[in-house]
Design an enzyme around this catalytic site. Structure first.
Site, PDB file in Angstrom:
ATOM      1  N   GLY A  31      -0.075   5.200   4.048  1.00 20.05           N
ATOM      2  CA  GLY A  31       0.106   5.990   5.265  1.00 20.05           C
ATOM      3  C   GLY A  31       0.464   5.183   6.500  1.00 20.05           C
ATOM      4  O   GLY A  31       0.824   4.011   6.430  1.00 20.05           O
ATOM      5  N   HIS A  34       6.269   4.204   8.708  1.00 19.40           N
ATOM      6  CA  HIS A  34       7.350   3.626   9.513  1.00 19.40           C
ATOM      7  C   HIS A  34       8.624   3.753   8.686  1.00 19.40           C
ATOM      8  O   HIS A  34       8.601   4.318   7.563  1.00 19.40           O
ATOM      9  CB  HIS A  34       7.023   2.169   9.873  1.00 19.40           C
ATOM     10  CG  HIS A  34       6.603   1.319   8.695  1.00 19.40           C
ATOM     11  ND1 HIS A  34       7.458   1.004   7.671  1.00 19.40           N
ATOM     12  CD2 HIS A  34       5.410   0.753   8.354  1.00 19.40           C
ATOM     13  CE1 HIS A  34       6.845   0.261   6.779  1.00 19.40           C
ATOM     14  NE2 HIS A  34       5.576   0.106   7.152  1.00 19.40           N
ATOM     15  N   GLY A  36      10.179   1.790   6.842  1.00 21.67           N
ATOM     16  CA  GLY A  36      10.102   1.224   5.494  1.00 21.67           C
ATOM     17  C   GLY A  36       9.629   2.265   4.496  1.00 21.67           C
ATOM     18  O   GLY A  36      10.217   2.443   3.423  1.00 21.67           O
ATOM     19  N   HIS A  37       8.552   2.964   4.843  1.00 23.64           N
ATOM     20  CA  HIS A  37       8.061   4.041   3.971  1.00 23.64           C
ATOM     21  C   HIS A  37       9.137   5.121   3.807  1.00 23.64           C
ATOM     22  O   HIS A  37       9.360   5.628   2.711  1.00 23.64           O
ATOM     23  CB  HIS A  37       6.813   4.689   4.574  1.00 23.64           C
ATOM     24  CG  HIS A  37       5.619   3.777   4.686  1.00 23.64           C
ATOM     25  ND1 HIS A  37       5.140   3.343   5.895  1.00 23.64           N
ATOM     26  CD2 HIS A  37       4.818   3.242   3.742  1.00 23.64           C
ATOM     27  CE1 HIS A  37       4.079   2.570   5.693  1.00 23.64           C
ATOM     28  NE2 HIS A  37       3.859   2.496   4.402  1.00 23.64           N
ATOM     29  N   GLY A 147       8.328  -1.293  -2.096  1.00 18.13           N
ATOM     30  CA  GLY A 147       9.079  -2.152  -1.184  1.00 18.13           C
ATOM     31  C   GLY A 147       9.030  -3.608  -1.623  1.00 18.13           C
ATOM     32  O   GLY A 147       8.026  -4.095  -2.119  1.00 18.13           O
ATOM     33  N   ASP A 150       6.300  -6.346  -0.365  1.00 10.90           N
ATOM     34  CA  ASP A 150       5.122  -6.692  -1.161  1.00 10.90           C
ATOM     35  C   ASP A 150       5.597  -7.182  -2.538  1.00 10.90           C
ATOM     36  O   ASP A 150       5.378  -6.530  -3.552  1.00 10.90           O
ATOM     37  CB  ASP A 150       4.205  -5.473  -1.274  1.00 10.90           C
ATOM     38  CG  ASP A 150       3.710  -5.013   0.086  1.00 10.90           C
ATOM     39  OD1 ASP A 150       2.651  -5.482   0.513  1.00 10.90           O
ATOM     40  OD2 ASP A 150       4.418  -4.225   0.747  1.00 10.90           O
ATOM     41  N   VAL A 176      12.688  -3.197   5.089  1.00 12.83           N
ATOM     42  CA  VAL A 176      13.214  -2.631   6.335  1.00 12.83           C
ATOM     43  C   VAL A 176      12.584  -3.405   7.499  1.00 12.83           C
ATOM     44  O   VAL A 176      11.364  -3.602   7.543  1.00 12.83           O
ATOM     45  CB  VAL A 176      12.903  -1.126   6.443  1.00 12.83           C
ATOM     46  CG1 VAL A 176      13.388  -0.570   7.774  1.00 12.83           C
ATOM     47  CG2 VAL A 176      13.549  -0.376   5.280  1.00 12.83           C
ATOM     48  N   SER A 185       5.581  -2.997   9.246  1.00 15.09           N
ATOM     49  CA  SER A 185       4.287  -2.917   8.568  1.00 15.09           C
ATOM     50  C   SER A 185       3.363  -2.043   9.400  1.00 15.09           C
ATOM     51  O   SER A 185       3.402  -2.096  10.637  1.00 15.09           O
ATOM     52  CB  SER A 185       3.690  -4.320   8.439  1.00 15.09           C
ATOM     53  OG  SER A 185       2.313  -4.235   8.127  1.00 15.09           O
TER      54      SER A 185
END
Ligand code: AMP
Length: 291
Positions: A31, A34, A36-37, A147, A150, A176, A185
């Site tokens: 959760g 941003h 990236g998610h 992603g 990680d 991203v 992050s």
């Protein structure tokens, strides 16, 4: 988009979808979304007939001194983001439903979990592998999106999926970044103004190492030294947790940089522990399947 909290409800829905021949795409997250998610969710939307996004701040992957209690949360905003990105289900389980009192089964991938982030976060990847294995059983995905930020997590989960014959394709998505290069992050909000100003130099240091390799340097030690020199000059508030030049598939340290080499790092900056990585050799990163 439906918000589901009961694991059993998610599983029943997904088993039904799967029996109907639908391809389910899963995006596991903690959760505080941003871009990236969002990129993972959009890739899942492209790939699947149904998209399940899980939002679970997984207690099993936090150490006792880590930020489980203070991890940033904003369910309302996250639900709007997931809906906008095309999720069909946002799965938000309660910790007690994921780990009931009698819970006693763990998934461990010790070889890939012990070094890099595993050094300072013992038990972290056991928690990650266990929760993702549970999510795979609940959501029945044909594909799942992760992603590359990680990187070690991806390597651990790929090993797990292969070893346990899990019929799910793990898709790696590019990192991203903010306009200044800082990898996005959820934990970046921990940074003070001064720390945030220095934070982009984490990646710039990695880029300096990559440039050295592109100019012909093949000695990993020399490249690591150049990255550390850059950080010392530009990231004085940073405290290195680790910097390692490794084989991207096995995560074993390299002395010689050939075609496949990844520089991975974690640096503490105030309350935040930032991780990042970069492929060192030109052409070493196939877009879709880096391992
Ligand atoms: P998290 O919510 O931080 O556990 O991350 C959920 C997923 O989003 C993981 O697969 C992460 O690797 C991925 N992710 C986090 N930050 C980024 C980023 N900046 N770019 C791409 N993917 C990311």
């Amino acid at each position: 988009m439906q918000i589901v909290t009961e694991p059993k409800t998610l599983q029943q829905t997904c088993l039904r979808w799967r029996a109907d021949g639908l391809r389910i795409a899963l995006v596991p997250t903690m959760g505080y979304y941003h871009a990236g998610h969002e990129s993972l969710m959009r890739a899942a939307r492209e790939a699947g007939d149904k998209v399940v996004v899980s939002l679970f701040v997984n207690p099993a992957q936090f150490g006792p001194a880590e930020d489980l209690a203070s991890y940033p949360r904003d369910l309302e905003r996250d639900a709007a983001t997931a809906k906008e990105a095309g999720a069909d289900i946002l799965f938000v389980p309660r910790p007690d439903d994921m780990y009931p009192e009698a819970f006693g089964t763990w998934v461990d991938v010790p070889d890939l979990s012990s070094h890099l982030c595993g050094q300072s976060r013992p038990g972290h990847f056991r928690g990650v592998a266990t929760v993702v294995a549970k999510l795979f059983m609940l959501a029945q995905p044909a594909c799942a999106f992760f992603g590359m930020k990680d990187w070690q997590q991806l390597a651990v989960l790929r090993r797990m999926a292969a070893d346990l014959n899990i019929p799910c394709e793990l898709v790696a998505c590019p990192i991203v970044r903010e306009a200044d290069g800082l990898a996005m992050s959820s934990r970046n909000i921990y940074l003070s103004v001064e720390e945030r100003a220095q934070a982009p130099h984490l990646y710039k240091g990695l880029q300096a190492g990559r440039e050295l390799v592109l100019r012909g340097e093949t000695n990993a030690e020399a490249v690591a030294r150049a990255i550390r020199d850059y950080w010392r000059a530009h990231l004085p508030l940073g405290v290195e947790d680790y910097l390692s030049i490794v084989d991207p598939a096995t995560l074993q340290p390299l002395t010689h940089i050939g075609l496949k080499a990844l520089a991975a790092c974690a640096v503490r900056l105030g309350k935040a522990r930032l991780i990042d990585n970069i492929f060192l050799a030109e052409g070493a990163r196939p877009a879709a399947d880096p391992l």
